[in-house]
Design a protein around this motif. Structure first.
Motif, mmCIF file in Angstrom:
data_model
loop_
_atom_site.group_PDB
_atom_site.id
_atom_site.type_symbol
_atom_site.label_atom_id
_atom_site.label_comp_id
_atom_site.label_asym_id
_atom_site.label_seq_id
_atom_site.Cartn_x
_atom_site.Cartn_y
_atom_site.Cartn_z
ATOM 1 N N HIS A 169 0.838 -1.202 0.000
ATOM 2 C CA HIS A 169 0.000 0.000 0.000
ATOM 3 C C HIS A 169 0.874 1.253 0.000
ATOM 4 C CE1 HIS A 169 -4.010 -1.622 0.364
ATOM 5 N NE2 HIS A 169 -3.654 -2.401 1.372
ATOM 6 N N SER A 170 0.379 2.292 -0.646
ATOM 7 C CA SER A 170 1.128 3.543 -0.709
ATOM 8 C C SER A 170 0.588 4.607 0.243
ATOM 9 C CB SER A 170 1.104 4.099 -2.138
ATOM 10 O OG SER A 170 -0.231 4.323 -2.564
ATOM 11 N N GLU A 171 -0.540 4.298 0.914
ATOM 12 C CA GLU A 171 -1.136 5.242 1.858
ATOM 13 C C GLU A 171 -1.562 4.502 3.124
ATOM 14 O OE1 GLU A 171 -1.306 8.446 1.582
ATOM 15 O OE2 GLU A 171 -0.767 8.755 -0.527
ATOM 16 N N VAL A 172 -2.186 5.246 4.040
ATOM 17 C CA VAL A 172 -2.613 4.713 5.330
ATOM 18 C C VAL A 172 -3.481 3.463 5.157
ATOM 19 C CG1 VAL A 172 -4.029 5.198 7.374
ATOM 20 C CG2 VAL A 172 -2.559 6.979 6.416
ATOM 21 N N VAL A 173 -3.245 2.445 5.992
ATOM 22 C CA VAL A 173 -4.088 1.249 6.023
ATOM 23 C C VAL A 173 -5.194 1.498 7.054
ATOM 24 C CG1 VAL A 173 -4.192 -1.227 6.443
ATOM 25 C CG2 VAL A 173 -2.158 -0.220 5.380
ATOM 26 N N ARG A 174 -6.408 1.773 6.564
ATOM 27 C CA ARG A 174 -7.500 2.173 7.438
ATOM 28 C C ARG A 174 -8.208 1.011 8.117
ATOM 29 N NH1 ARG A 174 -10.002 7.169 7.378
ATOM 30 N NH2 ARG A 174 -11.145 6.153 9.075
ATOM 31 N N ASP A 175 -8.221 -0.163 7.490
ATOM 32 C CA ASP A 175 -8.941 -1.272 8.088
ATOM 33 C C ASP A 175 -8.313 -2.597 7.676
ATOM 34 O OD1 ASP A 175 -10.898 -2.417 9.676
ATOM 35 O OD2 ASP A 175 -12.391 -2.518 8.069
ATOM 36 N N LEU A 176 -8.490 -3.597 8.541
ATOM 37 C CA LEU A 176 -7.998 -4.954 8.295
ATOM 38 C C LEU A 176 -9.066 -5.943 8.722
ATOM 39 C CD1 LEU A 176 -4.438 -4.543 9.858
ATOM 40 C CD2 LEU A 176 -4.888 -4.876 7.424
ATOM 41 N N THR A 177 -9.188 -7.046 7.991
ATOM 42 C CA THR A 177 -10.111 -8.097 8.386
ATOM 43 C C THR A 177 -9.609 -9.448 7.906
ATOM 44 O OG1 THR A 177 -12.429 -8.812 8.349
ATOM 45 C CG2 THR A 177 -11.581 -7.837 6.338
ATOM 46 N N PHE A 178 -9.720 -10.454 8.764
ATOM 47 C CA PHE A 178 -9.374 -11.823 8.405
ATOM 48 C C PHE A 178 -10.630 -12.581 7.982
ATOM 49 C CE2 PHE A 178 -5.500 -11.045 10.842
ATOM 50 C CZ PHE A 178 -4.555 -11.809 10.160
ATOM 51 N N ALA A 179 -10.489 -13.492 7.025
ATOM 52 C CA ALA A 179 -11.584 -14.376 6.664
ATOM 53 C C ALA A 179 -11.953 -15.227 7.870
ATOM 54 C CB ALA A 179 -11.191 -15.258 5.481
ATOM 55 N N PRO A 180 -13.241 -15.392 8.155
ATOM 56 C CA PRO A 180 -13.647 -16.145 9.354
ATOM 57 C C PRO A 180 -13.552 -17.654 9.220
ATOM 58 C CG PRO A 180 -15.577 -15.333 8.187
ATOM 59 C CD PRO A 180 -14.385 -14.735 7.490
ATOM 60 N N ASP A 181 -13.100 -18.167 8.066
ATOM 61 C CA ASP A 181 -13.051 -19.614 7.857
ATOM 62 C C ASP A 181 -11.742 -20.249 8.309
ATOM 63 O OD1 ASP A 181 -11.320 -18.673 5.947
ATOM 64 O OD2 ASP A 181 -12.383 -19.531 4.234
ATOM 65 N N GLY A 182 -10.846 -19.466 8.916
ATOM 66 C CA GLY A 182 -9.580 -20.013 9.389
ATOM 67 C C GLY A 182 -8.521 -20.171 8.317
ATOM 68 N N SER A 183 -8.747 -19.603 7.142
ATOM 69 C CA SER A 183 -7.799 -19.736 6.033
ATOM 70 C C SER A 183 -6.596 -18.812 6.163
ATOM 71 C CB SER A 183 -8.502 -19.451 4.706
ATOM 72 O OG SER A 183 -9.000 -18.107 4.683
ATOM 73 N N LEU A 184 -6.652 -17.870 7.114
ATOM 74 C CA LEU A 184 -5.605 -16.861 7.303
ATOM 75 C C LEU A 184 -5.450 -15.977 6.067
ATOM 76 C CD1 LEU A 184 -2.891 -18.810 9.333
ATOM 77 C CD2 LEU A 184 -4.568 -17.159 10.157
ATOM 78 N N ILE A 185 -6.569 -15.739 5.386
ATOM 79 C CA ILE A 185 -6.607 -14.740 4.321
ATOM 80 C C ILE A 185 -6.914 -13.398 4.970
ATOM 81 C CG2 ILE A 185 -7.791 -13.956 2.236
ATOM 82 C CD1 ILE A 185 -6.055 -16.427 1.828
ATOM 83 N N LEU A 186 -6.065 -12.416 4.693
ATOM 84 C CA LEU A 186 -6.201 -11.079 5.264
ATOM 85 C C LEU A 186 -6.521 -10.076 4.161
ATOM 86 C CD1 LEU A 186 -5.750 -9.055 7.688
ATOM 87 C CD2 LEU A 186 -3.367 -8.924 6.909
ATOM 88 N N VAL A 187 -7.476 -9.182 4.433
ATOM 89 C CA VAL A 187 -7.796 -8.107 3.489
ATOM 90 C C VAL A 187 -7.525 -6.772 4.164
ATOM 91 C CG1 VAL A 187 -9.607 -6.969 2.161
ATOM 92 C CG2 VAL A 187 -9.507 -9.457 2.245
ATOM 93 N N SER A 188 -6.877 -5.876 3.423
ATOM 94 C CA SER A 188 -6.550 -4.549 3.932
ATOM 95 C C SER A 188 -7.229 -3.485 3.079
ATOM 96 C CB SER A 188 -5.036 -4.333 3.927
ATOM 97 O OG SER A 188 -4.495 -4.577 2.638
ATOM 98 N N ALA A 189 -7.721 -2.438 3.727
ATOM 99 C CA ALA A 189 -8.354 -1.302 3.052
ATOM 100 C C ALA A 189 -7.503 -0.065 3.296
ATOM 101 C CB ALA A 189 -9.768 -1.090 3.588
ATOM 102 N N SER A 190 -7.290 0.715 2.237
ATOM 103 C CA SER A 190 -6.318 1.810 2.348
ATOM 104 C C SER A 190 -6.819 3.099 1.721
ATOM 105 C CB SER A 190 -5.006 1.397 1.675
ATOM 106 O OG SER A 190 -4.091 2.463 1.610
ATOM 107 N N ARG A 191 -6.177 4.175 2.113
ATOM 108 C CA ARG A 191 -6.427 5.467 1.480
ATOM 109 C C ARG A 191 -5.908 5.536 0.046
ATOM 110 N NH1 ARG A 191 -4.947 10.141 5.955
ATOM 111 N NH2 ARG A 191 -6.730 9.794 7.376
#
Length: 244
Positions: A169-191
Motif C-alpha cells: 500500500h502507498s497510503e494509510v491502512v485504514r482497516d484490516l479483516t481476516f476471513a472467518p473460515d480459518g484460512s488466514l486470508i487477510l484483506v486490507s483497506a487503504s487510502r
C-alpha cells in the motif's frame, strides 16, 4: 426509523453499565504512547484484547485477567501500574499457551487492528497449519496492525514477535479483516483507494488487488462463509467482491 428486533429489550440497553476502563500511560519522552486511542480488537476466542495506546504502541492484554483486575480493583485499570501489571511472557516453551501481556512497538502510527487464527470461528477444535517459513503449534494466534506508512505488520500474539512485514500500500491502512473460515486470508483497506488480499499461509504473498473505489477506502468485512467481501469508502457506494 430504525428499530431493534423484538428479542432486544431497549430498556436493558439503556441500563448497561461500565465494567472497567483501560487507561493509557502518560506519554514518555519518546512519545510512543499516551495519545488518541484509535482502534481496538478482540481475539476470535476471547483470549486477548488489543488496543492502540496512541501513536505507535499496541497493548495486548489477556482478557480474562483484565476482567479479574476490574473486579479486584474497581472500574479503572491503569495499565502501567505495577500493582496491576500482568506477568510478561518468558521464553519457556511450556508457557507459550498461557496468555501474557505484551506491549508492541509498531514503528509508526497504528490505524487498524485485526486478530487472525487458523481455527475457523464456527469451530472450537484446533487445527495445525504449516507455513512455508514458519511452523506454528495448534494454538497459533496472529495480530495484524495497519500503519500510517501503508505497511502491515503481522505479530505472534503469544510471543509479541514480528513475523511478517507486508509492503504494498502507498497510503494509510485504514482497516484490516481476516476471513472467518480459518484460512488466514487477510484483506486490507487503504487510502490509496484499493483493497489488497494477502495469503498469510503463503508467506504473506499478495493474492489480489481490488480496485473499484474512487476515493479512500475506510472499512471492509467478510461474509460469514468468507466468499464475499464488502467495503465502503469516501463515497455513497458499497462495493462488493466475490473472492471464491
Amino acid at each position: 426509523m430504525a428499530s431493534f428486533p423484538p428479542r432486544v429489550n431497549e430498556k436493558e440497553i439503556v441500563r448497561s453499565r461500565t465494567i472497567g476502563e483501560l487507561l493509557a500511560p502518560a506519554a514518555p519522552f519518546d512519545k510512543k504512547c499516551g495519545r488518541e486511542n484509535w482502534t481496538v480488537a478482540f481475539a476470535p476466542d476471547g483470549s486477548y484484547f488489543a488496543w492502540s495506546q496512541g501513536h505507535r504502541t499496541v497493548k495486548l492484554v489477556p482478557w480474562s485477567q483484565c476482567l479479574k483486575n476490574f473486579l479486584l480493583h474497581g472500574t479503572k485499570n491503569i495499565t502501567n501500574s505495577s500493582s496491576l501489571r500482568l506477568s510478561r511472557q518468558n521464553s519457556d516453551g511450556a508457557q507459550k499457551n498461557k496468555p501474557h501481556e505484551h506491549i508492541i512497538d509498531c514503528g509508526d502510527i497504528v490505524w487498524s487492528l485485526a486478530f487472525g487464527s487458523s481455527v475457523p470461528e464456527k469451530q472450537s477444535r484446533c487445527v495445525n497449519i504449516e507455513w512455508h517459513r514458519f511452523r506454528f503449534g495448534q494454538d497459533q494466534l496472529l495480530l495484524a496492525t495497519g500503519l500510517n506508512n501503508g505497511r502491515i505488520k503481522i505479530w505472534d500474539v503469544y510471543t509479541g514477535k514480528l513475523l511478517l512485514n507486508l509492503v504494498d500500500h502507498s497510503e494509510v491502512v485504514r482497516d484490516l479483516t481476516f476471513a472467518p473460515d480459518g484460512s488466514l486470508i487477510l484483506v486490507s483497506a487503504s487510502r490509496d483507494k484499493t483493497l489488497r488480499v494477502w495469503d498469510l499461509k503463503d508467506d504473506g504473498n499478495m493474492m489480489k488487488v481490488l480496485r473499484g473505489h474512487q476515493n479512500w477506502v475506510y472499512s471492509c468485512a467478510f461474509s460469514p462463509d468468507s466468499s464475499m467481501l464488502c467495503s465502503v469508502g469516501a463515497s455513497k457506494a458499497v462495493v462488493a467482491a466475490i473472492l471464491v
